[in-house]
Design a protein around this motif. Structure first.
Motif, PDB file in Angstrom:
ATOM      1  N   ARG A  24       0.858  -1.185   0.000  1.00  0.00           N
ATOM      2  CA  ARG A  24       0.000   0.000   0.000  1.00  0.00           C
ATOM      3  C   ARG A  24       0.893   1.233   0.000  1.00  0.00           C
ATOM      4  O   ARG A  24       1.799   1.347   0.828  1.00  0.00           O
ATOM      5  N   ASP A  31      -3.906  -0.438  -4.139  1.00  0.00           N
ATOM      6  CA  ASP A  31      -2.960  -1.352  -3.506  1.00  0.00           C
ATOM      7  C   ASP A  31      -2.549  -2.423  -4.517  1.00  0.00           C
ATOM      8  O   ASP A  31      -3.252  -2.663  -5.504  1.00  0.00           O
ATOM      9  N   ARG A  52      -9.724 -11.980  -3.842  1.00  0.00           N
ATOM     10  CA  ARG A  52      -9.908 -11.441  -2.492  1.00  0.00           C
ATOM     11  C   ARG A  52      -8.923 -12.130  -1.567  1.00  0.00           C
ATOM     12  O   ARG A  52      -8.832 -13.360  -1.557  1.00  0.00           O
ATOM     13  N   THR A  59     -11.275  -9.426   5.168  1.00  0.00           N
ATOM     14  CA  THR A  59     -10.772  -9.104   3.839  1.00  0.00           C
ATOM     15  C   THR A  59      -9.745  -7.976   3.943  1.00  0.00           C
ATOM     16  O   THR A  59     -10.064  -6.885   4.417  1.00  0.00           O
ATOM     17  N   VAL A  60      -8.524  -8.228   3.500  1.00  0.00           N
ATOM     18  CA  VAL A  60      -7.472  -7.211   3.530  1.00  0.00           C
ATOM     19  C   VAL A  60      -7.155  -6.696   2.135  1.00  0.00           C
ATOM     20  O   VAL A  60      -6.428  -5.716   1.982  1.00  0.00           O
ATOM     21  N   PHE A  61      -7.710  -7.367   1.118  1.00  0.00           N
ATOM     22  CA  PHE A  61      -7.489  -6.933  -0.262  1.00  0.00           C
ATOM     23  C   PHE A  61      -8.627  -7.459  -1.117  1.00  0.00           C
ATOM     24  O   PHE A  61      -9.035  -8.612  -1.005  1.00  0.00           O
ATOM     25  N   SER A  85      -5.921  -3.444  -6.355  1.00  0.00           N
ATOM     26  CA  SER A  85      -7.217  -3.280  -5.707  1.00  0.00           C
ATOM     27  C   SER A  85      -8.207  -2.603  -6.650  1.00  0.00           C
ATOM     28  O   SER A  85      -7.853  -2.104  -7.724  1.00  0.00           O
ATOM     29  N   SER A 159     -11.731   3.179  -0.386  1.00  0.00           N
ATOM     30  CA  SER A 159     -11.658   2.135   0.630  1.00  0.00           C
ATOM     31  C   SER A 159     -11.445   0.780  -0.036  1.00  0.00           C
ATOM     32  O   SER A 159     -11.509   0.643  -1.252  1.00  0.00           O
ATOM     33  N   ARG A 160     -11.213  -0.234   0.758  1.00  0.00           N
ATOM     34  CA  ARG A 160     -10.862  -1.546   0.217  1.00  0.00           C
ATOM     35  C   ARG A 160     -12.009  -2.208  -0.538  1.00  0.00           C
ATOM     36  O   ARG A 160     -11.774  -3.086  -1.362  1.00  0.00           O
ATOM     37  N   ASP A 161     -13.257  -1.797  -0.251  1.00  0.00           N
ATOM     38  CA  ASP A 161     -14.389  -2.405  -0.947  1.00  0.00           C
ATOM     39  C   ASP A 161     -14.797  -1.635  -2.193  1.00  0.00           C
ATOM     40  O   ASP A 161     -15.820  -1.918  -2.809  1.00  0.00           O
ATOM     41  N   ASP A 254      -1.824  -4.148   9.969  1.00  0.00           N
ATOM     42  CA  ASP A 254      -2.903  -3.720   9.076  1.00  0.00           C
ATOM     43  C   ASP A 254      -3.002  -2.203   9.034  1.00  0.00           C
ATOM     44  O   ASP A 254      -4.016  -1.612   9.418  1.00  0.00           O
ATOM     45  N   ASP A 256      -2.569   1.658   6.935  1.00  0.00           N
ATOM     46  CA  ASP A 256      -2.803   2.293   5.645  1.00  0.00           C
ATOM     47  C   ASP A 256      -1.988   3.584   5.567  1.00  0.00           C
ATOM     48  O   ASP A 256      -1.694   4.201   6.602  1.00  0.00           O
TER      49      ASP A 256
END
Length: 297
Positions: A24, A31, A52, A59-61, A85, A159-161, A254, A256
Motif C-alpha cells: 500500500r 494497492d 480477495r 478481507t485485507v485486499f 485493488s 476504501s478496500r471495498d 494492518d 494504511d
C-alpha cells in the motif's frame, strides 16, 4: 493468508499462496498484491478476473487480476499473479467526456463510478455552482481528483471495498515498539526554502512564499499560475520528507498510508510519524511487515 479467486460466472476458488506480497502506497489509490503458487498442474480450468485476500476471516485486499503467468525453472512449475485493488479501475478507465453544469458528487457517481462497479461514500453531495469540464482521455481518478480540488477543497480516497470517499480520512493511531530492524534517514535538502508563484496577468513570479524552517537550505521552486498544487502544500511535503523511518516487524500490521504512528525506542525520533508505505510479505520462512514512515502533518 488465503486467496479467493473470482471468476466472471460468479464462481470462486480458494488457494493458499506459497509466497505473497501486499503493498500500500500513498502516491497511488490502488494497492498491489503479488502471489506465487507451486503447482504441478494448472490451478484453474478458466481464467480468474478478480481476487480477495483474507486473513483471520477479514478481507485485507479486494481487486482485479492484472497478470497471471507460469514460470518453469529448477524449482519446478510456479503460477504467479499480479493484482491491484478495485481503485485500479479508476486509473485504467477513461471518464465520460463532457461539460457538467452545476455538478455534484451524485452526478459524478452516475457518470463515472457506477459504470465501472464502484460507488460513492461520504462527501458533500450538494450541487456546486459553476461548470466542470472533463476532456477526452482523462481517467476517472483524475476527474474525481480535479472535481474534489476545484469544488470541495479535498481529494478522494478509495476504501478496500471500492467505495470512493471525499470526507477527510481520519487516520488510525498506533504505538509501535519491538521492531526487528529500524533505520532512520534525515534529508535536510528535502526542504523547500522558497516558492515563487506566477502572476496570472503578467506572467511574472512576484508572489513569494518563504519557509522559516529551512534556514541554511537553498531549494527554490516555481509554480505556474495554473499549478495543481499550492505553495503551502509544496513546502509541507518537503518538510515531511526531511525525516524517514523504516521499520520491519514480524507478522502482519494492518496499516494504511496516512495512519499516525508513535514509534518507541527509535534513535532521535520524538515526533508522530505518518505511514507512507506498507509492505507485507509471507513465504515459507515467516511473515514480515515493512513500514516506511515520514513526518506527520
Amino acid at each position: 493468508m488465503r486467496a479467493v479467486f473470482l471468476f466472471p460466472d460468479g464462481g470462486t476458488k480458494e488457494a493458499v499462496p506459497d509466497t505473497l506480497s501486499l503493498r500500500r502506497d500513498s502516491d497511488t489509490p490502488a494497492d498491489s498484491l503479488e502471489m506465487e503458487f507451486l503447482a504441478d498442474a494448472p490451478l484453474f480450468d478458466r481464467e480468474p478476473t478478480g481476487v480477495r485476500a483474507e486473513r483471520d476471516g477479514e478481507t485485507v485486499f479486494l481487486g482485479i487480476v492484472d497478470e497471471h503467468g507460469v514460470r518453469l525453472d529448477g524449482r519446478g512449475r510456479r503460477e504467479f499473479f499480479s493484482c491491484r485493488s478495485l481503485a485500479a479501475r479508476m486509473i485504467d478507465c477513461e471518464a465520460l467526456p463532457g461539460v457538467l453544469q452545476d455538478p455534484s458528487l451524485r452526478l459524478l457517481e452516475q457518470r463515472f463510478l457506477l459504470p465501472i462497479g464502484l460507488k460513492l461514500g461520504a462527501g458533500d453531495a450538494a450541487p456546486k455552482r459553476g461548470t466542470f469540464t472533463v476532456e477526452k482521455g482523462v481517467s476517472v481518478w483524475r476527474a474525481m481528483c480535479d472535481f474534489g480540488r476545484a469544488f470541495l477543497k479535498t481529494e478522494p480516497h478509495c476504501s478496500r471495498d471500492g467505495t470512493v470517499v471525499f470526507a477527510k480520512r481520519e487516520p488510525r493511531r498506533f504505538c509501535l515498539s519491538g521492531a526487528a530492524r529500524a533505520e532512520v534517514i534525515r534529508r535536510p535538502y528535502s526542504a523547500v526554502s522558497r516558492v515563487a508563484v506566477q502572476n496570472v496577468r503578467n506572467g511574472t513570479y512576484t508572489a513569494v512564499w518563504e519557509n522559516p524552517d529551512a534556514k541554511g537550505i537553498c531549494r527554490i521552486r516555481y509554480l505556474s499560475a495554473h499549478a495543481r498544487t499550492s505553495p503551502k502544500a509544496l513546502i509541507e511535503a518537503g518538510e515531511r520528507g526531511r525525516l524517514a523511518v523504516r521499520l520491519v516487524f514480524e507478522g502482519y500490521f494492518d496499516g494504511d498510508p496516512g495512519d499516525a504512528v508513535e514509534a518507541e525506542g527509535i534513535e532521535g525520533v520524538r515526533e508522530t510519524l505518518a505511514v507512507e508505505r506498507v509492505r507485507f510479505t509471507a513465504d515459507g520462512t515467516g511473515e514480515t511487515t515493512e513500514l516506511y514512515l515520514v513526518r506527520g502533518e
